[in-house]
Structure formats: structure tokens, C-alpha cells
Design an enzyme around this catalytic site. Structure first.
Site, PDB file in Angstrom:
ATOM      1  N   ARG A 122       0.859  -1.189   0.000  1.00  0.00           N
ATOM      2  CA  ARG A 122       0.000   0.000   0.000  1.00  0.00           C
ATOM      3  C   ARG A 122       0.892   1.233   0.000  1.00  0.00           C
ATOM      4  O   ARG A 122       1.492   1.580   1.021  1.00  0.00           O
ATOM      5  CB  ARG A 122      -0.900  -0.025   1.246  1.00  0.00           C
ATOM      6  CG  ARG A 122      -2.048   0.968   1.214  1.00  0.00           C
ATOM      7  CD  ARG A 122      -2.671   1.094   2.597  1.00  0.00           C
ATOM      8  NE  ARG A 122      -1.832   1.919   3.459  1.00  0.00           N
ATOM      9  CZ  ARG A 122      -1.758   1.795   4.782  1.00  0.00           C
ATOM     10  NH1 ARG A 122      -2.444   0.865   5.411  1.00  0.00           N
ATOM     11  NH2 ARG A 122      -0.982   2.613   5.494  1.00  0.00           N
TER      12      ARG A 122
ATOM     13  N   HIS B 118      -3.973   4.365   4.557  1.00  0.00           N
ATOM     14  CA  HIS B 118      -5.060   3.389   4.683  1.00  0.00           C
ATOM     15  C   HIS B 118      -6.347   3.979   4.118  1.00  0.00           C
ATOM     16  O   HIS B 118      -7.036   3.360   3.315  1.00  0.00           O
ATOM     17  CB  HIS B 118      -5.251   3.018   6.154  1.00  0.00           C
ATOM     18  CG  HIS B 118      -6.427   2.145   6.416  1.00  0.00           C
ATOM     19  ND1 HIS B 118      -6.499   0.835   5.992  1.00  0.00           N
ATOM     20  CD2 HIS B 118      -7.601   2.395   7.052  1.00  0.00           C
ATOM     21  CE1 HIS B 118      -7.661   0.316   6.358  1.00  0.00           C
ATOM     22  NE2 HIS B 118      -8.343   1.244   6.995  1.00  0.00           N
TER      23      HIS B 118
ATOM     24  N   TYR C 188       4.227   6.152  10.645  1.00  0.00           N
ATOM     25  CA  TYR C 188       4.605   4.777  10.987  1.00  0.00           C
ATOM     26  C   TYR C 188       5.337   4.027   9.875  1.00  0.00           C
ATOM     27  O   TYR C 188       5.871   2.945  10.105  1.00  0.00           O
ATOM     28  CB  TYR C 188       3.372   3.961  11.415  1.00  0.00           C
ATOM     29  CG  TYR C 188       2.246   3.944  10.395  1.00  0.00           C
ATOM     30  CD1 TYR C 188       2.249   3.027   9.341  1.00  0.00           C
ATOM     31  CD2 TYR C 188       1.168   4.819  10.491  1.00  0.00           C
ATOM     32  CE1 TYR C 188       1.213   3.003   8.416  1.00  0.00           C
ATOM     33  CE2 TYR C 188       0.138   4.806   9.569  1.00  0.00           C
ATOM     34  CZ  TYR C 188       0.163   3.885   8.537  1.00  0.00           C
ATOM     35  OH  TYR C 188      -0.860   3.863   7.619  1.00  0.00           O
TER      36      TYR C 188
END
Length: 374
Positions: free
Chosen positions: A265, A269, A278
Site C-alpha cells: 500500500r 489506509h 509509521y
């Protein structure tokens, strides 16, 4: 696709991935999977390339629309185009899709109209499209629930005596949900003609896949009695071959198959997420070098199939689709205020009628509803 025949059962997946195009776009021979894409001519591969370019363009446009306040939310698929296009283009017209909220490329390939991709995210409808018009259920927000729906539909197809198959999409994080595991139990028990398609994009929101899976996710399925395949999810040709192979088993009555498409990805998200908090930039850079579009383009360029004129035509098509997508989004009509009560129940319901009456009275009292109820 050409007539092929595979063994009744697939072996447990190796840790290495099925790959037909490497990261540089070089063709990798595979005696088992090559037959499943022997019909993919240069022209057909250009069409797959165009799909990849177009769906990325749609995704970028949708992200921009959200940033401009035109959409409430958007779940980007950047980096996962090959996993979605390759699998979607393997499906027959009568196969049925049960997806999560990120499979917008699959919806595009199934023929969903462009504005319908964003109706829910713009808040103008409770559901984006008629599932039976394109044989694809509307996106499931509840993580993993669509796997149960896919198995139920597949069992129904088997009882009806038809060879239709279903495919259900979910992410690596969903494999920890009870629904997904329960769906695999039922699928194995009843020999359901379903393909479990896991897009392992390395992240369950901000949690890395290694936190919940110490071994490849594809190794879980054989424990339920379901054979599995582990494929390079950034290789559109390998994904097409693997999905065709799994669907072949389902269509001939050999039951479910689990596919783990290993991808990444590249974006957040959803547009409410900040992956810079992160994600290691070096990891992202490493995966960017495996870009699914770049490798197909490199292969087509090296083969002399993708000329500058063809590339310009593909880019122009992507721009046209993006413009139509944006225009369709911005011109979506607002729903009638009381239409939220429509289609809740199949039959009249006294409690719902009371709520509708109360909402109508409220809207009139604040001047938001005049004349007739709608």
C-alpha cells in the site's frame, strides 16, 4: 483463455512468489503458470497496461477530490493496481464479486459507472450500484464480513447446479478476523466454489503484517483444507494466471482456493490516515522500485509494443476517464431528505413509518422540507 487442466489439489505454497514479470519487466518462464496466460498477446497486455494506468488515474483523482472537500473519505489503492486488475480480468461475466472498500479497480473492470464509485463517499447514496447489474456486491465496510457472503452465494450456486464461482477480496489484517476464518471453514466443509483473494499490502492500518503473521499468510489456508497460491501481487500477468487457475478449480467443482497477492500500500489506509507517522521511508522506496505499472511498461517498451504513440493514447484515455470521473462526482444529485427511509425493509414496517413521520415533522419545523414529503 486456452483449455488447461490442473491437478485436483494445489500444494502448500512455497515462500517464493509466483512471478511472470520480474521487477525490471523481464518475462520469467513458469511451466505451470505460462499456459494460463498463453492467450495474452501483446495487444492484450497493452489493454491490461491501460487498465492499470486508468485505475491509478481514477485513484489519484479521487484522493484529490477528497482533499478538496468533495468526498468525505477515500480508500486509496495506489500500488495495488496489478492485484486488482489481474484478478478482475480473470473473472467470467457470471462470476460474482464480494469486496472490501478498496477494490475500486475491480469495480471499474466489472463495469461500474464512474460516478457510482464515489456515491457513498460523497454521501449521496447508501449504496453505490445495483449488484446484479455488474455481478459485484457493493463494498463491505465491516472487515472480513464479505467472505461469509461470498461463501454463502457460492454454496447457493452449487445447490443450483450452476458452475458460477465467487471471489472475495480482503486485506492481510482481515485474516485475523473471525469472519474470514469461519468463512474458510464453511467453504472447505461444503466445497464452495469461491476464491479467497488476500491482498497482503503489508499494513493493517498502522500495524505491519509481521505483527500478526509470523509465516506467509497463504500457509494458513491448507490448515482449513483449502489449497493456496502465493503470487507477486505487483505482477499483473502472474495475478491473472493465478486467479485463472483458482477459478478453474472452482468452475469444475473442486472447491475453494486461497490466493495471497503480496503487494504494498503506497498511500494511506484512507485519506484520514497519515502513514508518515509509521512507515519507514526506505521501505516505501524499496517497494516503489517494484511498481506494478512500471514493470509492464518496461516489458512492453523492450518488446517494441509500447510505442510513444500507444503510450500517448493510453495517457489520453486516462485523462478522459479522470475528467469524466470528476465531472460525474461533482454533478451527483443530492438525495431527497426522506429517501434515507427507502428500501430499509422489503415490507411495510410500523416502527420505520413512525420514525419517518417524526423526521418529516422535524425537517418541516426547521424549514428544510416544504410542500410534499419529498
Amino acid at each position: 483463455m486456452p483449455e488447461t487442466r490442473i491437478e485436483a489439489e494445489l500444494p502448500s505454497p512455497p515462500e517464493e512468489l509466483v512471478q511472470l514479470l520480474d521487477h525490471e519487466g523481464r518475462r520469467v518462464g513458469d511451466p505451470l503458470y505460462d499456459p494460463y496466460v498463453s492467450d495474452v498477446s501483446g495487444e492484450a497486455l497493452v489493454r491490461l497496461y491501460e487498465d492499470l494506468v486508468v485505475v491509478r488515474r481514477i485513484d489519484v483523482e479521487a484522493t484529490a477530490l477528497q482533499r478538496q472537500g468533495q468526498l468525505g473519505l477515500w480508500p486509496p489503492l495506489l500500488g495495488q493496481e496489478a492485484a486488482q486488475v489481474g484478478s478482475a480480468r480473470a473473472l467470467r461475466a457470471d462470476d460474482f464479486v464480494f469486496s472490501s472498500y478498496r477494490e475500486n479497480a475491480v469495480a471499474y473492470c466489472r463495469g461500474v459507472e464512474l460516478p457510482q464509485l464515489v456515491e457513498v463517499w460523497r454521501g449521496t447514496a447508501q449504496s453505490g450500484w445495483n449488484p446484479f447489474a455488474v455481478n459485484m456486491a457493493t463494498p463491505q465496510i465491516v472487515i472480513g464480513a464479505q467472505t461469509l457472503h461470498a461463501v454463502g452465494y457460492a454454496v447457493g450456486c452449487r445447490h443450483d447446479g450452476v458452475d458460477t464461482a465467487t471471489i472475495t477480496y480482503f486485506g492481510d489484517g482481515a485474516t485475523t478476523q473471525g469472519d474470514v476464518n469461519e468463512a474458510m471453514v464453511f467453504a472447505a466443509s461444503f466445497g464452495a466454489p469461491v476464491v479467497f483473494f488476500c491482498q497482503n499490502n503489508q499494513w493493517a492500518i498502522s500495524e505491519p503484517v509481521g505483527l500478526q503473521a509470523k509465516r506467509p499468510i497463504a500457509e494458513r489456508a491448507p490448515g482449513f483444507g483449502i489449497p493456496s497460491i502465493r503470487v507477486d501481487g505487483n505482477d499483473v500477468l502472474a495475478v491473472l494466471a493465478a486467479t485463472r487457475r483458482a477459478l478453474e478449480r472452482a468452475h469444475r467443482g473442486d472447491g475453494p482456493t486461497f490466493i495471497e497477492a503480496v503487494t504494498y500500500r503506497m498511500g494511506p489506509h484512507t485519506t484520514s490516515d497519515d502513514p508518515s507517522r509509521y512507515v519507514d521511508p526506505l521501505q516505501r522506496e524499496e517497494w516503489a522500485a517494484k511498481d506494478p505499472i512500471a514493470r509492464v511498461e518496461a516489458h512492453l517498451r523492450e518488446s517494441g509494443i509500447l510505442t510513444d504513440a500507444v503510450a500517448a493514447s493510453v495517457a489520453a484515455t486516462a485523462d478522459e476517464v479522470a475528467a469524466a470521473f470528476r465531472a460525474g462526482c461533482l454533478t451527483l444529485p443530492n438525495p431527497a431528505p426522506l429517501s434515507v427511509f427507502d428500501h430499509v425493509y422489503a415490507e411495510p414496517h410500523a416502527g420505520l413509518a413512525r420514525q419517518r413521520s417524526q423526521q418529516e415533522a422535524y425537517l418541516r419545523s426547521v424549514g428544510e422540507l416544504e410542500g410534499g414529503a419529498e
